[in-house]
Design an enzyme around this catalytic site. Sequence first.
Site, PDB file in Angstrom:
ATOM      1  N   ASP A   9      17.105  29.730 -21.572  1.00  0.00           N
ATOM      2  CA  ASP A   9      16.274  30.594 -22.420  1.00  0.00           C
ATOM      3  C   ASP A   9      15.065  29.821 -22.936  1.00  0.00           C
ATOM      4  O   ASP A   9      13.952  30.347 -22.994  1.00  0.00           O
ATOM      5  CB  ASP A   9      17.083  31.121 -23.611  1.00  0.00           C
ATOM      6  CG  ASP A   9      17.648  32.507 -23.331  1.00  0.00           C
ATOM      7  OD1 ASP A   9      17.814  32.844 -22.140  1.00  0.00           O
ATOM      8  OD2 ASP A   9      17.916  33.257 -24.289  1.00  0.00           O
ATOM      9  N   LYS A  25      26.717  15.992 -22.343  1.00  0.00           N
ATOM     10  CA  LYS A  25      26.829  15.395 -23.678  1.00  0.00           C
ATOM     11  C   LYS A  25      27.914  14.325 -23.569  1.00  0.00           C
ATOM     12  O   LYS A  25      28.932  14.347 -24.273  1.00  0.00           O
ATOM     13  CB  LYS A  25      27.178  16.493 -24.694  1.00  0.00           C
ATOM     14  CG  LYS A  25      27.106  16.086 -26.144  1.00  0.00           C
ATOM     15  CD  LYS A  25      25.698  15.828 -26.656  1.00  0.00           C
ATOM     16  CE  LYS A  25      25.757  15.326 -28.090  1.00  0.00           C
ATOM     17  NZ  LYS A  25      24.483  14.763 -28.545  1.00  0.00           N
ATOM     18  N   TYR A  68      33.051  29.273 -22.252  1.00  0.00           N
ATOM     19  CA  TYR A  68      33.044  30.745 -22.219  1.00  0.00           C
ATOM     20  C   TYR A  68      34.303  31.306 -21.556  1.00  0.00           C
ATOM     21  O   TYR A  68      34.639  32.463 -21.741  1.00  0.00           O
ATOM     22  CB  TYR A  68      31.803  31.270 -21.477  1.00  0.00           C
ATOM     23  CG  TYR A  68      30.485  30.982 -22.165  1.00  0.00           C
ATOM     24  CD1 TYR A  68      30.432  30.245 -23.347  1.00  0.00           C
ATOM     25  CD2 TYR A  68      29.289  31.441 -21.637  1.00  0.00           C
ATOM     26  CE1 TYR A  68      29.232  29.969 -23.970  1.00  0.00           C
ATOM     27  CE2 TYR A  68      28.077  31.169 -22.258  1.00  0.00           C
ATOM     28  CZ  TYR A  68      28.060  30.430 -23.418  1.00  0.00           C
ATOM     29  OH  TYR A  68      26.856  30.162 -24.032  1.00  0.00           O
ATOM     30  N   ASP A  98      23.045  28.071 -20.616  1.00  0.00           N
ATOM     31  CA  ASP A  98      22.689  29.331 -21.260  1.00  0.00           C
ATOM     32  C   ASP A  98      21.534  29.092 -22.235  1.00  0.00           C
ATOM     33  O   ASP A  98      20.519  29.802 -22.248  1.00  0.00           O
ATOM     34  CB  ASP A  98      23.937  29.855 -22.005  1.00  0.00           C
ATOM     35  CG  ASP A  98      23.796  31.295 -22.449  1.00  0.00           C
ATOM     36  OD1 ASP A  98      22.769  31.920 -22.136  1.00  0.00           O
ATOM     37  OD2 ASP A  98      24.712  31.797 -23.123  1.00  0.00           O
ATOM     38  N   ASP A 123      20.758  17.247 -25.933  1.00  0.00           N
ATOM     39  CA  ASP A 123      19.833  17.321 -27.063  1.00  0.00           C
ATOM     40  C   ASP A 123      18.462  16.759 -26.675  1.00  0.00           C
ATOM     41  O   ASP A 123      17.416  17.322 -27.023  1.00  0.00           O
ATOM     42  CB  ASP A 123      20.409  16.630 -28.310  1.00  0.00           C
ATOM     43  CG  ASP A 123      21.164  15.353 -27.995  1.00  0.00           C
ATOM     44  OD1 ASP A 123      21.373  15.054 -26.802  1.00  0.00           O
ATOM     45  OD2 ASP A 123      21.550  14.636 -28.935  1.00  0.00           O
TER      46      ASP A 123
END
Length: 358
Positions: free
Chosen positions: A253, A193, A142, A249, A225
């Site tokens: 959620d 990852k 970001y 992020d 994942d």
Amino acid sequence: MRKTIAVIKGDGIGPEIVNEALKVLEKAAVKYGHHFAYQPVLAGGCAIDETGQPLPKETIEACLASDSVLLGAVGGPKWDHLGGDVRPEKALLGIRHALGLYANIRPSKLFGALANACPLKDEIIGNGLDLVIVRELIGGAYFGKKEIIEKNENGEKAAYDTMIYSESEIERIARVAFDMAGKRRKKVTSVDKANVLESSRLWREVLHHVAKDYPDIEYSDMLVDNTAMQLVRNPGQFDVIVTENMFGDILSDEASMITGSIGMIPSSSLGDGSRGMYEPIHGSAPDIAGQNKANPIATILSAAMMLKYSFDLSEESEAIENAVNEVLDLGYRTGDIMSEGCKLVSCSEMGNLIAERI
Ligand code: NAD
């Protein structure tokens, strides 16, 4: 104790939910003999309307001069047509950056009275759900170098974002997670990852290094994942999850949805000092704005987090959490968490009920 709190009501339901949080904060202040001075400031769409900018200089100055920041939500359809730099959401990134808030803390907890709002089967949430996601907030893709290339070597338009982390950026967020786990169930899961990304391999290396300083904390790595899957398969296995900005992020959620309602989850963003920014995880809910229907609990619990993390007032913070629990146990509900046999109340009634029980 005397503290100054910068208050950003923002847009949509922002003013309604923040008013209820202030009501509850003030009740706690009076009861426990504190003095909180509230400094209202503009950010988001309402700031664009008034000043032409989502984050006026005065707002940053007031936040920097305060002991903490309480935020409702920003944004809405009225400003959706605006370009990148003048969008309301820019205000959030700007405040996080200006205050050096690199750690986003999001608890996901299932309230006993709302267990039937959880979309997972009973046998999956049998052991309850009480986890915290510690998300790195001002690094990664970001904030890394990004570019739109009008014509690449094949003559096509292309774009890239760079996911970049330095050792010190990783180390400081790792320490937030381990310190937090020390006050909870003493378990940290670091999510990356590392089978594909170099930045994740560095992340893992630094995390292993930091873990050596916390021998009493159980530590493990998990690929992102797999974590997405484990959160709905067996969320009870997690205590503190620490991860980089974009993975955090997305996972936070997902974790918040398994508690049933977006209107219930608070969050805090912290840096090196005690000052933080506290806000609900939901947005400005333009569909119900101005109707006194919104659930103010996420914002009220955000204010409770402020008392605990920024002002070290754990007893006062728990008094607010207990008041919320009591009101839910008594069957009072705003529309978003309503179920059969419960009593439907408005946003301001919910605020009154909670304040009365402090
Ligand atoms: P949203 O979270 O605002 O709303 C999603 C759904 O949840 C809506 O149906 C809404 O009515 C409901 N909802 C949200 N909070 C609620 C509450 N407290 N009580 C009852 N119901 C609630 O997400 P969205 O619709 O995708 O976004 C709306 C605007 O908010 C957009 O402009 C977006 O950019 C902005 N946004 C701001 C923040 C922030 O300020 N931190 C975060 C997310 C989205």
